[in-house]
Design a protein around this motif. Structure first.
Motif, PDB file in Angstrom:
ATOM      1  N   ILE A  56       0.673  10.103  -4.275  1.00 52.47           N
ATOM      2  CA  ILE A  56       0.108  10.493  -2.983  1.00 52.47           C
ATOM      3  C   ILE A  56       1.235  10.466  -1.956  1.00 52.47           C
ATOM      4  N   PRO A  57       1.610  11.604  -1.386  1.00 50.56           N
ATOM      5  CA  PRO A  57       2.778  11.663  -0.499  1.00 50.56           C
ATOM      6  C   PRO A  57       2.642  10.783   0.741  1.00 50.56           C
ATOM      7  N   THR A  58       3.759  10.168   1.130  1.00 49.27           N
ATOM      8  CA  THR A  58       3.828   9.376   2.357  1.00 49.27           C
ATOM      9  C   THR A  58       5.024   9.847   3.171  1.00 49.27           C
ATOM     10  N   VAL A  59       4.818   9.994   4.470  1.00 49.41           N
ATOM     11  CA  VAL A  59       5.840  10.533   5.360  1.00 49.41           C
ATOM     12  C   VAL A  59       5.981   9.611   6.566  1.00 49.41           C
ATOM     13  N   ALA A  60       7.213   9.378   7.002  1.00 51.33           N
ATOM     14  CA  ALA A  60       7.480   8.624   8.231  1.00 51.33           C
ATOM     15  C   ALA A  60       8.248   9.521   9.191  1.00 51.33           C
ATOM     16  N   LEU A  61       7.659   9.772  10.351  1.00 52.81           N
ATOM     17  CA  LEU A  61       8.347  10.465  11.435  1.00 52.81           C
ATOM     18  C   LEU A  61       8.705   9.396  12.456  1.00 52.81           C
TER      19      LEU A  61
ATOM     20  N   GLU B 224       0.825  -1.206   0.000  1.00 55.97           N
ATOM     21  CA  GLU B 224       0.000   0.000   0.000  1.00 55.97           C
ATOM     22  C   GLU B 224       0.862   1.260   0.000  1.00 55.97           C
ATOM     23  N   LEU B 225       1.935   1.267   0.807  1.00 54.41           N
ATOM     24  CA  LEU B 225       2.797   2.445   0.859  1.00 54.41           C
ATOM     25  C   LEU B 225       3.437   2.727  -0.486  1.00 54.41           C
ATOM     26  N   THR B 226       3.931   1.686  -1.134  1.00 48.38           N
ATOM     27  CA  THR B 226       4.586   1.900  -2.433  1.00 48.38           C
ATOM     28  C   THR B 226       3.561   2.239  -3.512  1.00 48.38           C
ATOM     29  N   GLU B 227       2.350   1.694  -3.400  1.00 49.43           N
ATOM     30  CA  GLU B 227       1.320   2.037  -4.380  1.00 49.43           C
ATOM     31  C   GLU B 227       0.905   3.497  -4.222  1.00 49.43           C
TER      32      GLU B 227
ATOM     33  N   ALA C 228      11.200  -1.707   9.626  1.00 49.93           N
ATOM     34  CA  ALA C 228      12.217  -0.802   9.096  1.00 49.93           C
ATOM     35  C   ALA C 228      11.887  -0.367   7.671  1.00 49.93           C
ATOM     36  N   TYR C 229      11.061  -1.150   6.986  1.00 47.33           N
ATOM     37  CA  TYR C 229      10.712  -0.799   5.618  1.00 47.33           C
ATOM     38  C   TYR C 229       9.683   0.325   5.543  1.00 47.33           C
ATOM     39  N   VAL C 230       9.037   0.660   6.669  1.00 44.58           N
ATOM     40  CA  VAL C 230       8.068   1.760   6.629  1.00 44.58           C
ATOM     41  C   VAL C 230       8.766   3.066   6.280  1.00 44.58           C
ATOM     42  N   PRO C 231       9.806   3.504   7.034  1.00 48.77           N
ATOM     43  CA  PRO C 231      10.521   4.702   6.569  1.00 48.77           C
ATOM     44  C   PRO C 231      11.229   4.473   5.241  1.00 48.77           C
ATOM     45  N   GLY C 232      11.638   3.236   4.984  1.00 44.25           N
ATOM     46  CA  GLY C 232      12.316   2.944   3.731  1.00 44.25           C
ATOM     47  C   GLY C 232      11.417   3.086   2.526  1.00 44.25           C
ATOM     48  N   MET C 233      10.111   2.876   2.699  1.00 46.22           N
ATOM     49  CA  MET C 233       9.182   2.916   1.574  1.00 46.22           C
ATOM     50  C   MET C 233       8.375   4.201   1.507  1.00 46.22           C
ATOM     51  N   CYS C 234       8.501   5.052   2.514  1.00 44.91           N
ATOM     52  CA  CYS C 234       7.815   6.341   2.461  1.00 44.91           C
ATOM     53  C   CYS C 234       8.613   7.328   1.619  1.00 44.91           C
ATOM     54  N   ASP C 235       7.925   8.317   1.081  1.00 44.51           N
ATOM     55  CA  ASP C 235       8.590   9.331   0.253  1.00 44.51           C
ATOM     56  C   ASP C 235       9.549  10.186   1.075  1.00 44.51           C
ATOM     57  N   TYR C 236       9.180  10.424   2.329  1.00 42.07           N
ATOM     58  CA  TYR C 236       9.980  11.266   3.210  1.00 42.07           C
ATOM     59  C   TYR C 236      10.183  10.540   4.541  1.00 42.07           C
TER      60      TYR C 236
END
Length: 532
Positions: free
Chosen positions: A173-178, A164-167, A188-196
């Motif tokens: 559609i921007p994706t951000v991980a804080l 879903e994040l990569t789609e 660990a792939y959540v920040p790795g797959m987010c745009d920011y």
């Protein structure tokens, strides 16, 4: 447009009794919402603060625009299970730097924010809402990873999070991980797959394998910072886009990112300065009867929900068990389908089909207000074509492409749930009122059917029928169905997007309509084959 005139008498004993029952249901809801807000409890909340960390809801408050609303999703997920109410994760729709976003925040005070089967469902639903409605996603990350005892239920479907994040990124559609804390192993792939990706110094830990696993697998001695600290990822690996000195700094950076995404809604803007309803939404509590068998006029609800209480009813004299018509909610044009006396006959099904097609012709979102016991049964109605007429309505709902928003006001039973755009028919957002029920049929009806089937089976086999055992079985079945059709039980399993106070219906629908208008609002111009 015609103005609805209420006939509600707020001085009657019926009104007072209705209100008393609904206030009790809301009090029970508020009690569970308080448990959700408490996270892992006072002890673990204090321990989290002692580590210099902000609770997830304080992170959220700092992230959102000042005094802006937040539409929380599935707050009672996992209710009645062995997991924390809320499923160790916070999801919802809020405004960040003027942009409506889906926010997904781990609750680190509840089992370290570990993902369980319910938090997985909740996360995937939030990402689905983001994709369907074209909403940017901001992840507030601090999770210990998967709840290992339930890994068999998590490992395979959890891969959908990355999908879903990569789609979303692929759709623009921007994706951000804080990242405030742990984001390890698959996480660990959540920040790795987010745009920011924004990582907090001395807080973020982003690695596929921690020190113990690395030691076991390779014999290497390495600490958290060397494996996945914010400075390492900012200076060496390049995973981090922004280095935050503390949590407040990370949230500031997240807000700045959203100022630069150049976001524009694709749907039409609402009319300016919409008029409030002529009647007080607080009175809705006295309209709802205490039991699902007692009908009520949905026009009384609409008079307290739509702009200026204006409602242009469609086919008011035909198929009167279903109220259909045009209105505005917070300036957004909508078509409304609202059950009146519960049962859907052929006339109601055909009326609904035509109305849904008209809404698609004019690109008008649809609001479904459910209070249905299903489609009518019996020889007369079967011979009259209730199946093919119900199929028309379900066909129209299925193939409709305008946004659907659904609220279960009182009951949603049988195929009526499908025809009134229940969960299986992909409403963009779906909510329920605290006393609502959802099941294949009412508890008494289901238990009665089972009893009749049992008697017929005994007669066919020439065996005696045990009335005493049947009575006990009937009582047990009724109790089971009452429990399983309860609003808390339903929302715990994410068959809706949350339970709302009926008095907040106008606000929730307004926020939902604003959210869905981030995406193009366009109806279908052609349908499949309708059985005539």
């Amino acid at each position: 447009m015609a103005v609805l005139r209420s006939s509600l008498d707020t001085t009657t004993e019926e009104y007072a009794q209705n209100r008393k029952v609904q206030e009790a249901a809301i009090a029970a809801l508020d009690e569970q919402l308080e448990a959700t807000i408490a996270g892992g409890g006072a002890k673990y909340m204090q321990r989290h603060r002692d580590r210099g960390k902000l609770p997830v809801r304080e992170r959220l408050e700092l992230l959102l625009d000042p005094d802006s609303p937040f539409l929380e999703l599935s707050p009672l997920a996992a209710w009645g299970t062995g997991f924390t109410v809320g499923a160790s994760i916070l999801t919802g729709i809020g405004v960040v730097s003027g942009v409506e976003c889906v926010v997904i925040g781990h609750e680190p005070t509840a089992r370290g924010g570990a993902m369980n089967p319910y938090s997985l469902r909740k996360t995937l639903r939030a990402l689905e809402i983001a994709r369907l409605n074209r909403l940017p996603v901001i992840n507030l990350v601090e999770s210990g990873g998967a709840d290992l005892p339930t890994q068999a239920e998590l490992f395979v479907p959890a891969g959908r999070i990355f999908h879903e994040l990569t789609e979303l990124s692929g759709l623009g559609i921007p994706t951000v991980a804080l990242v405030f804390g742990n984001s390890t192993a698959g996480g660990a792939y959540v920040p790795g797959m987010c745009d920011y990706a924004v990582l907090v110094d001395r807080g973020a830990k982003v690695f596929l394998g921690g020190p113990p696993l690395v030691k076991m697998a390779t014999g290497e001695e390495a600490d958290d910072e060397a494996l996945g600290g914010a400075e390492m990822h900012s200076r060496v690996s390049g995973l981090s886009d922004y280095f935050a000195v503390d949590e407040h700094d990370a949230i500031r950076i997240g807000r700045e990112i959203m100022t630069r995404v150049n976001w524009r809604k694709l749907g039409p803007a609402p009319a300016m300065d919409p008029a409030a309803p002529l009647y007080d939404p607080d009175e809705i509590l006295g309209i709802l009867p205490p039991g699902s068998k007692v009908p009520f006029d949905p026009r009384e609800i609409l008079a307290r929900t739509v702009d200026g209480s204006e409602f242009d009813e469609y086919k008011p004299l035909y198929g009167t068990s279903l109220v259909t018509g045009w209105a505005r909610i917070h300036g957004y044009p909508v078509g409304v389908l609202a059950n009146h006396r519960g049962v859907l006959f052929s006339e109601e099904a055909k009326k609904a089909s035509e109305f849904i097609m008209l809404a698609n012709q004019t690109d008008t979102p649809l609001i479904f207000l459910q209070n249905t016991t299903g489609y009518m049964v019996g020889a007369e109605y079967e011979q009259g074509g209730i199946i093919k007429d119900g199929a028309k309505m379900i066909n129209a709902v299925t193939n409709s492409t305008v946004p659907h928003l659904t609220i279960n006001m009182a009951s949603s039973f049988g195929a009526g749930n499908y025809g009134m755009s229940g969960r299986a028919y992909d409403p963009r957002l779906m909510f329920a009122w605290p006393s609502a029920k959802l099941a294949v049929m009412g508890a008494a009806q289901l238990a009665g059917v089972m009893s009749i089937v049992g008697k017929s089976s005994a007669e066919a086999q020439g065996k005696p029928f045990d009335d005493e055992a049947d009575a006990k079985r009937t009582e047990a079945i009724e109790a089971q169905i009452e429990e399983e059709s309860h609003a808390f039980y339903i929302t715990a399993r994410l068959y809706d997007d949350g339970i709302i106070d009926p008095r907040d219906t106008r606000t929730v629908l307004g926020m939902s309509l604003s959210a869905v208008h981030n995406q193009t609002v366009q109806g279908r111009r052609g349908y499949g084959v309708f059985r005539m």
